[in-house]
Motif scaffolding. Sequence first.
Motif, PDB file in Angstrom:
ATOM      1  N   ASP A   8      44.576  44.039  44.264  1.00 30.16           N
ATOM      2  CA  ASP A   8      45.607  43.439  43.416  1.00 30.16           C
ATOM      3  C   ASP A   8      47.001  43.723  43.968  1.00 30.16           C
ATOM      4  OD1 ASP A   8      43.497  42.691  41.869  1.00 30.16           O
ATOM      5  OD2 ASP A   8      43.927  44.046  40.203  1.00 30.16           O
ATOM      6  N   VAL A 457      48.421  43.108  37.969  1.00 30.47           N
ATOM      7  CA  VAL A 457      47.056  42.654  37.697  1.00 30.47           C
ATOM      8  C   VAL A 457      47.031  41.209  37.207  1.00 30.47           C
ATOM      9  CG1 VAL A 457      46.993  43.501  35.300  1.00 30.47           C
ATOM     10  CG2 VAL A 457      44.870  43.302  36.616  1.00 30.47           C
ATOM     11  N   ALA A 460      47.144  38.811  40.114  1.00 30.16           N
ATOM     12  CA  ALA A 460      45.805  38.731  40.703  1.00 30.16           C
ATOM     13  C   ALA A 460      44.882  37.895  39.828  1.00 30.16           C
ATOM     14  CB  ALA A 460      45.234  40.134  40.903  1.00 30.16           C
TER      15      ALA A 460
END
Length: 503
Positions: A8, A457, A460
Amino acid sequence: MSAPAAADLAVASDLLAYLNASVTEFHAVEEARQRLLAAGFTQLSERQGWDGLQKGGRYFFTRNGSTLVAFAVGAKYEPGNGFMMVGAHTDSPCFKLKPVSKGTKSGYCMVNCEPYGGLLHHTWFDRDLTVAGRVLVREGDAMAHRLVHVPKPILRIPMLAIHLQRDLSTAGFNPNKQTQCTPLLATSIRQKLEGGSGDAAGEASASSGNGATAAGVAGARHHPLLLRLLAKELGCKPEDIVDFDLNVIDTQPGVIGGGEDEFIFSGRLDNLCMSYCSLQALVDTCGSAEDLAEETCVRAIALFDNEEVGSDSAQGAGSPVMRDCITRVTQLLAGGAEGAVQRAMRASFLISADMAHALHPNYADKHDPDLAPKLGSGLVLKHNVNQRYATTSISATLFREVCRRAGVPTAEFAVRSDMACGSTIGPILASGLGVRTVDIGVPQLAMHSIREMCTVVDVAHGLRAFTAFFKTISELDRTVDPDTLPPPDIRGTLREPACGHVH
């Protein structure tokens, strides 16, 4: 929230490379263009024929240097099959230089600007600012389109000291956009001492003829110092600068931050984060002929300009650019098949990707408590019954299923019923093309500030979701089509006799 995984962080680092290179909408398109060329895509021109288009091919074109459309044709594409698209935008709120930017006030050289989009003005005060954008440069008898970015801080919008506005905490900060948001470039006395020759050169070029008039006009409309700074970066003479489209931008680059390195702090996250995720997902899923061997549709992204001001421009989502693309590609590959374009529109699906509002810990009352996604909660599906977002139950179900299969969490957002709702390119394209659309986005805080934030995150999550979308939507779409499913089994119908009242 724990520290992000290495994978990530790698995605976030690549996003930051894209963000820091994409200081304006023009730079964002150029960065995307370079990445597509490196991945083997072929650049097309809207002014030329596309006769070489073929199944399995990967292509892109730009419009105005600030909008980009890229697409890859499946090897098993058949006439009338749909376009599976992700749409985002390249522009962000900022200040833009006016056609006459040269001004003086109280012994200072000022740069006349106007606000673009719904920017949070107060966040631009006391920042180290500079300019970047597109410049038209005279090269002999021709003019070239050149991109420029002055890297050092050259502008500042100074805040008025608290001692001179004692009522600030009670009256609030609401600066006048014409008189109090003007960036300062230099002191005029220093310019008279050191830069007087620049004005003289501009006046001389204005009267010299042979095309120098335009350069002289530019010199009359803009500070010679500004033109010299631009010329230094462009490697040309100040008098060769004919005109420009320049944004005022922050000099501070985007970074990864937070105690656990879980945040991204940067300008222009809205909406270059979504532009990056869509671009990279297309590149990752169309890197070779094998990636398209079983594809029956056309995978596409569209990165539009002017979303922040309503999309009504030749390069905005309100223009015919996407319809033109679908029509040209379909007609070329259909070989005259009846209704191919119309069938392609009805078979297409669009993800309208624009950043979403995360729950603000200091202003939780500004959110619907049941529809308030948090940072790190995954991709946000946006809903509005008044069609400010284009999401329907069908399009939402399809997108949720794509995410479920990819292991990407999702959350739901709707604005409070007592607040106005923003909008996106989603309703514009849905109504203009007649395509099924879902509005989604990565959650963020400080939207339209000069410095915004989201989580590593969630970026990602965005990339994984769009990658899964391109890989799976063609097959998944065949399972949920309200126009071909059996008639609904309606239950719960009232069978009591009419009340007899006259209504």
